[in-house]
Scaffold this motif. Structure first.
Motif, short mmCIF file in Angstrom:
data_model
loop_
_atom_site.label_atom_id
_atom_site.label_comp_id
_atom_site.label_asym_id
_atom_site.label_seq_id
_atom_site.Cartn_x
_atom_site.Cartn_y
_atom_site.Cartn_z
N ALA A 93 0.86 -1.18 0.00
CA ALA A 93 0.00 0.00 0.00
C ALA A 93 0.90 1.23 0.00
CB ALA A 93 -0.92 0.01 1.22
N HIS A 94 0.73 2.09 -0.99
CA HIS A 94 1.59 3.27 -1.03
C HIS A 94 0.75 4.53 -1.21
CE1 HIS A 94 1.32 2.58 -5.45
NE2 HIS A 94 1.40 3.89 -5.49
N VAL A 95 1.35 5.63 -0.78
CA VAL A 95 0.66 6.93 -0.77
C VAL A 95 0.67 7.54 -2.16
CG1 VAL A 95 0.86 9.29 0.07
CG2 VAL A 95 1.16 7.38 1.65
N ASP A 96 -0.48 8.06 -2.58
CA ASP A 96 -0.58 8.83 -3.82
C ASP A 96 -0.68 10.31 -3.47
OD1 ASP A 96 -0.64 6.56 -5.42
OD2 ASP A 96 -2.81 6.38 -5.28
N ALA A 97 0.07 11.13 -4.16
CA ALA A 97 -0.03 12.59 -4.01
C ALA A 97 -0.01 13.17 -5.41
CB ALA A 97 1.12 13.13 -3.17
N LEU A 196 7.60 14.01 -8.71
CA LEU A 196 8.40 14.47 -7.58
C LEU A 196 8.60 13.32 -6.61
CD1 LEU A 196 6.33 17.71 -6.84
CD2 LEU A 196 8.37 17.57 -8.27
N ASP A 197 9.56 13.47 -5.73
CA ASP A 197 9.65 12.55 -4.61
C ASP A 197 8.31 12.59 -3.86
OD1 ASP A 197 11.55 11.04 -2.55
OD2 ASP A 197 10.34 12.49 -1.43
N THR A 198 7.80 11.42 -3.47
CA THR A 198 6.45 11.36 -2.90
C THR A 198 6.31 12.26 -1.68
OG1 THR A 198 6.10 9.12 -3.72
CG2 THR A 198 4.69 9.85 -1.90
N ARG A 199 7.30 12.26 -0.80
CA ARG A 199 7.23 13.10 0.40
C ARG A 199 7.20 14.58 0.03
NH1 ARG A 199 5.52 12.18 5.54
NH2 ARG A 199 6.60 13.53 7.03
N VAL A 200 7.99 14.94 -0.97
CA VAL A 200 8.00 16.32 -1.44
C VAL A 200 6.65 16.67 -2.06
CG1 VAL A 200 9.07 17.92 -3.09
CG2 VAL A 200 10.48 16.29 -1.82
N ALA A 201 6.07 15.74 -2.82
CA ALA A 201 4.77 15.98 -3.44
C ALA A 201 3.71 16.26 -2.38
CB ALA A 201 4.37 14.79 -4.30
N GLN A 202 3.74 15.49 -1.28
CA GLN A 202 2.76 15.72 -0.21
C GLN A 202 2.91 17.12 0.37
OE1 GLN A 202 3.99 11.66 1.53
NE2 GLN A 202 2.04 12.10 2.53
N THR A 203 4.15 17.53 0.59
CA THR A 203 4.40 18.83 1.22
C THR A 203 4.11 19.99 0.29
OG1 THR A 203 6.10 17.82 2.60
CG2 THR A 203 6.12 20.22 2.43
N GLU A 204 4.63 19.91 -0.95
CA GLU A 204 4.56 21.04 -1.86
C GLU A 204 3.25 21.13 -2.63
OE1 GLU A 204 6.62 23.30 -1.76
OE2 GLU A 204 8.59 22.56 -1.22
N LEU A 205 2.66 19.98 -2.95
CA LEU A 205 1.43 19.99 -3.75
C LEU A 205 0.18 20.05 -2.88
CD1 LEU A 205 2.32 17.26 -6.42
CD2 LEU A 205 2.65 19.74 -6.58
N LEU A 206 0.23 19.37 -1.73
CA LEU A 206 -0.94 19.31 -0.85
C LEU A 206 -0.81 20.23 0.35
CD1 LEU A 206 -1.47 15.42 -0.86
CD2 LEU A 206 -2.36 17.13 -2.44
N PRO A 209 2.46 17.28 4.81
CA PRO A 209 3.20 16.03 4.63
C PRO A 209 2.47 14.80 5.14
CG PRO A 209 4.12 17.31 6.44
CD PRO A 209 3.10 18.19 5.77
N ASP A 210 1.39 15.02 5.86
CA ASP A 210 0.61 13.89 6.39
C ASP A 210 -0.66 13.64 5.60
OD1 ASP A 210 2.46 13.50 8.49
OD2 ASP A 210 1.52 15.10 9.67
N ALA A 211 -0.78 14.27 4.42
CA ALA A 211 -1.98 14.11 3.59
C ALA A 211 -1.64 13.34 2.32
CB ALA A 211 -2.58 15.47 3.25
N ALA A 212 -2.66 12.76 1.71
CA ALA A 212 -2.52 12.03 0.45
C ALA A 212 -3.80 12.19 -0.35
CB ALA A 212 -2.22 10.56 0.70
N THR A 213 -3.69 12.12 -1.67
CA THR A 213 -4.90 12.16 -2.48
C THR A 213 -5.54 10.79 -2.60
OG1 THR A 213 -3.51 11.93 -4.45
CG2 THR A 213 -4.18 14.16 -3.83
#
Length: 856
Positions: A93-97, A196-206, A209-213
């Motif tokens: 199970a992996h995070v989508d951002a 982007l790196d997934t962690r970076v995507a969470q922070t910069e796009l959303l 850092p604790d959120a996911a689409t």
């Protein structure tokens, strides 16, 4: 009879060629649209099926479906991935951002995204065996400041590894360096992809850092998607989130694509419909003239023992053969048309493979049904007329049948149908309900068109006497003969002109509608827009808060009023629950907009806990000032808002904003805290000039190419451009109708020349020069074409006025008649007549005089 039919068909194959072209065009558009849509659907079905995760967990579905988005990105906790990973049957199970509301620009602030309306998608990099792309150069993004770009975008925008890009996202903009290129392994849907790196995507796009689409889940071997979906739903709660298997996700994605495909399909089927309708006139005319010329032949068949049924069957067999040939060639042409559309999509960035073209069973069936159906229906009346030929006609000297028959039946039928059509159009004009008015308009258009086609021959003599009245004075005896030739057979002239009439009636109606819309919008902009400038996304989508902050800090800005949109559901006193889009504004709205109120004012409407709406909408649903209404916002939030003002803007329910609901910015910031601004209304500050402020605003927005600054004139030009898109489609339909109409005029004149061979020979024998003969045929063609244009414009103007009455119910009350277009259409019709007459006139002028006189 079968041998005679086949020989007759082959003998007249040249005369039937032009009719076959009409069938080919009709069938080609039908087959091409079906093949193209089937190919795209199959291609994307494979794409979605091959790239979807076994199970996807996403945010809870919101039942609100507003047409104008808030800009907020719905998310789920990223920690769900850990919880899901522990469920029995989950392999990973992996995070989508992933977000689509981003703009990516290069070092010169030029957008690297597609210009075709496809989105620019920024997402976390997590390669799997189902990824639509693979890393082909460079390396994966590692930490902040690094990104991958898809190969197609890199090539189209000349971006290389090592280049710096700026990503303009909702939380703010940030720079990245391209460290690798990813190449599509499947169909490229035309989007630009930034990884982007997934962690970076969470922070910069959303912005969290604790959120996911969403969470993408891979099942263990032997565990079906359905079983795993059920287990995850039971563990997390059936209604807490949305759960989709790979098949469900593919189906959902295909459904969202369906709207785009439907537009293309229906546009092409619209072309097919016009081609079919106009082609029917051509075929009717062709068979009618062939039968008139073969009166003696058909009479001889009757004299030799053929009964009426056999003669009728013979003509219908010729029509079936024509339909069969036309359908076959049309199907082949449709395949070529679909191939061209696929290549065109490639130019727009959607890389479809022509080798995977799908020709379903339904496509050839539809092609032959249309082709054979059109020719059979069009040939039925001429076939009945042929079966009525008397055996004595074989002994008659005249070959033209039915020229002088009375038109009483046409007059009665046309009058009845026309009266019914006129009544429907009058009902449309006086109706106060949009749905009823639209239905009456459709009925009225059909009936008046049918009535004009039926009664057209009755109008030939009075109208053409007027249109060709100057011919004798201008062209002498040649002009007089051309006018009389057009009057000789009213049925033929009416049928020939009808083909052109249909296309011009469409253009006339839509021209009036578009001109009225343009004038109405111009008046509305003048009336309501009080701001010096409006800052807005070019696609009317929300933009980041960063843009608002930069505009507010721009030199020369005196006043800035924000506008935001949100979908809402309102429970009304009469029991209705209305889903619509509401707007929110800052205070001082009156300084940038001219709002007319029936009750209350802007101060009351924008107060905390208040809402305003259109007075007609309020009256319809028994709403009065002071009522408290329950309002549902996105993400399940609810509020009780008091009706504090009623507006009387007369702007209707455009853009999905039924009811004209709006409230203060404080309300939307409370209920939709992550929403973004959709427009900024800016006034010039004291000491600054409008030109200076515009230059400053454009300088500020240079880093944000997706956002533009407009004044009133720009707004009007924008609206005109959007209306013009619709008009261009109508002009394309007109072009197709004109092509077929030209074929019809050419066919009529060519057959008429054959019919009048002896007459032409006698005219040449008594001194008519070749040049005079060509002029006579050209003038005949011109007067027929202009006759069709006059009928079409008369119909189109009436239809257009009725369309404007429907638009008036939506607040667009201005009526405008585009007289320039009217004049251009008449002149263009005369040109069409000249062009259509070139070949028949040339053929007539080259006849051998003695052979023509001896012609039987």
């Amino acid at each position: 009879m079968l041998k005679a039919t086949l020989r007759s068909f082959l003998a007249h194959k040249g005369r039937l060629l032009l009719s076959a072209l009409a069938v080919i065009l009709s069938v080609a558009f039908v087959a091409g649209s079906l093949i193209f849509s089937d190919t795209v659907t199959r291609t994307f079905d494979r794409l979605f099926a091959s790239t979807s995760a076994d199970v996807t967990v996403g945010p809870k579905d919101d039942e609100l479906e507003g047409q104008l988005p808030t800009g907020a990105v719905e998310t789920v906790p990223a920690s769900l991935a850990e919880r899901i990973a522990g469920i029995d049957g989950v392999a990973e199970a992996h995070v989508d951002a992933s977000v689509e509301n981003v703009t990516v620009v290069d070092s010169e602030n030029e957008s690297v995204g597609p210009t075709t309306g496809a989105p620019t998608i920024a997402t976390g990099w997590h390669p799997t065996d189902r990824s639509p792309v693979k890393l082909t150069s460079g390396h994966a993004p590692e930490g902040p400041g690094q990104a991958l770009l898809d190969a197609d975008t890199a090539e189209n925008k000349d971006v290389r590894i090592g280049d710096t890009l700026t990503v303009l996202a909702g939380p703010g903009s940030f720079e990245v360096q391209v460290v690798g290129i990813a190449t599509f392994t499947t169909t490229n849907p035309g989007s630009a992809l930034v990884f982007l790196d997934t962690r970076v995507a969470q922070t910069e796009l959303l912005g969290d850092p604790d959120a996911a689409t969403g969470i993408s889940v891979t099942a263990e071997p032997g565990v079906s998607d359905e079983v795993l979906e059920q287990r995850i739903a039971e563990a997390l709660g059936p209604t807490a989130y949305t759960y989709e298997t790979a098949d469900e996700q593919a189906e959902s994605a295909a459904a969202s694509l369906g709207g785009f495909l439907d537009v293309i399909k229906y546009v092409m089927l619209g072309f097919a419909g016009i081609a079919t309708l106009v082609g029917m006139f051509l075929i009717v005319n062709t068979f009618s003239m062939l039968i008139a010329q073969r009166t003696r032949e058909l009479g001889l068949l009757r004299a030799l023992g053929a009964d009426r049924r056999q003669v009728r069957r013979s003509v219908l067999t010729e029509a079936a053969l024509l339909g069969l040939v036309g359908s076959t060639l049309g199907l082949a042409t449709g395949i070529g048309l679909a191939f061209g559309l696929i290549a065109l999509m490639g130019a727009f960035g959607m890389n479809l493979k022509s080798t995977e073209m799908v020709i379903g069973v339904g496509t050839p069936v539809a092609a032959y049904v249309v082709g054979l159906g059109v020719t059979f229906v069009a040939a039925y009346l001429p076939a009945r007329r042929a079966s009525a030929v008397s055996p004595m006609a074989a002994l008659a000297d005249a070959e033209i049948a039915g020229v002088g028959r009375p038109l009483k039946v046409r007059a009665v039928v046309g009058g009845v149908v026309g009266a019914a059509g006129a009544a429907a159009l009058v009902g449309c004009a006086v109706s106060s309900d949009t749905g009823s008015a639209a239905s009456l308009l459709g009925l009225g258009v059909v009936l008046t068109l049918v009535a004009t086609v039926i009664a057209g021959p009755l109008l030939v003599r009075p109208v053409i006497r007027v249109l060709g009245g100057a011919f004798p004075a201008l062209f002498g005896s040649v002009g007089r003969m051309s006018q009389r030739n057009a009057l000789r057979n009213p049925r033929r002239t009416g049928a020939t002109a009808a083909a052109l009439m249909v296309g011009i009636a469409l253009v006339g109606g839509m021209s009036v509608a578009s001109a009225s819309m343009t004038k109405s919008f111009d008046q509305e902009i003048d009336k309501t827009l009080g701001a010096d400038f409006v800052v807005q996304n070019q696609n009317f989508l929300p933009f980041p808060q960063e843009v608002t902050d930069r505009i507010r800090a721009t030199d020369g800005v005196g006043l800035l009023v924000r506008q935001r949109f949100t979908p809402v559901a309102v429970r009304l006193p009469d029991g209705d629950r209305v889903e619509t889009t509401a707007a929110a504004y800052d205070a001082r709205l009156d300084e940038v907009a001219n709002v007319t109120y029936a009750r209350g004012d802007s101060a009351a409407a924008l107060a905390e806990g208040a809402i305003a709406m259109d007075v007609d909408f309020a009256r319809e649903h028994d709403v009065t000032v002071g009522d408290t209404l329950p309002v549902r916002f996105p993400a399940g939030k609810n509020a009780e808002l008091k009706v504090a003002a009623l507006t009387d803007q007369d702007t209707g329910d455009g853009f999905g904003m039924r009811g004209g609901l709006f409230f203060g910015m404080g309300t939307i910031e409370t209920q939709v805290p992550d929403g973004q601004d959709s427009a900024l209304y800016v006034n010039t500050g004291s000491g600054a000039g409008a030109d200076e402020l515009r230059a400053n605003l454009e300088r500020t927005l240079k880093a944000y190419p997706q956002v533009q600054v407009r004044d009133q004139a720009d707004y009007k030009e924008l609206v005109r451009g959007q209306i013009a898109v619709l008009l261009y489609l109508v002009y394309a339909l007109l072009g197709l109708a004109i092509v077929i109409a030209v074929l019809g005029v050419v066919n009529t004149l060519a057959l008429s020349v054959v019919e009048r061979t002896r007459e032409i020979g006698l005219l040449r024998a008594i001194g008519l020069a070749r040049r005079q003969l060509r002029r006579m045929i050209r003038l005949e063609s011109v007067v027929i074409a202009v006759f069709g244009a006059v009928l079409g414009l008369a119909l189109g103007l009436v239809w257009g006025v009725c369309v404007q009455q429907i638009l008036a119910l939506q607040g667009m009350k201005a009526l405008a008649i585009p007289w320039g277009t009217v004049v251009a259409v008449v002149i263009g019709s005369a040109v069409v007549g000249v062009v259509a007459a070139l070949l028949p006139a040339l053929r007539a002028s080259r006849m051998n005089v003695l052979a023509a006189i001896a012609h039987e």
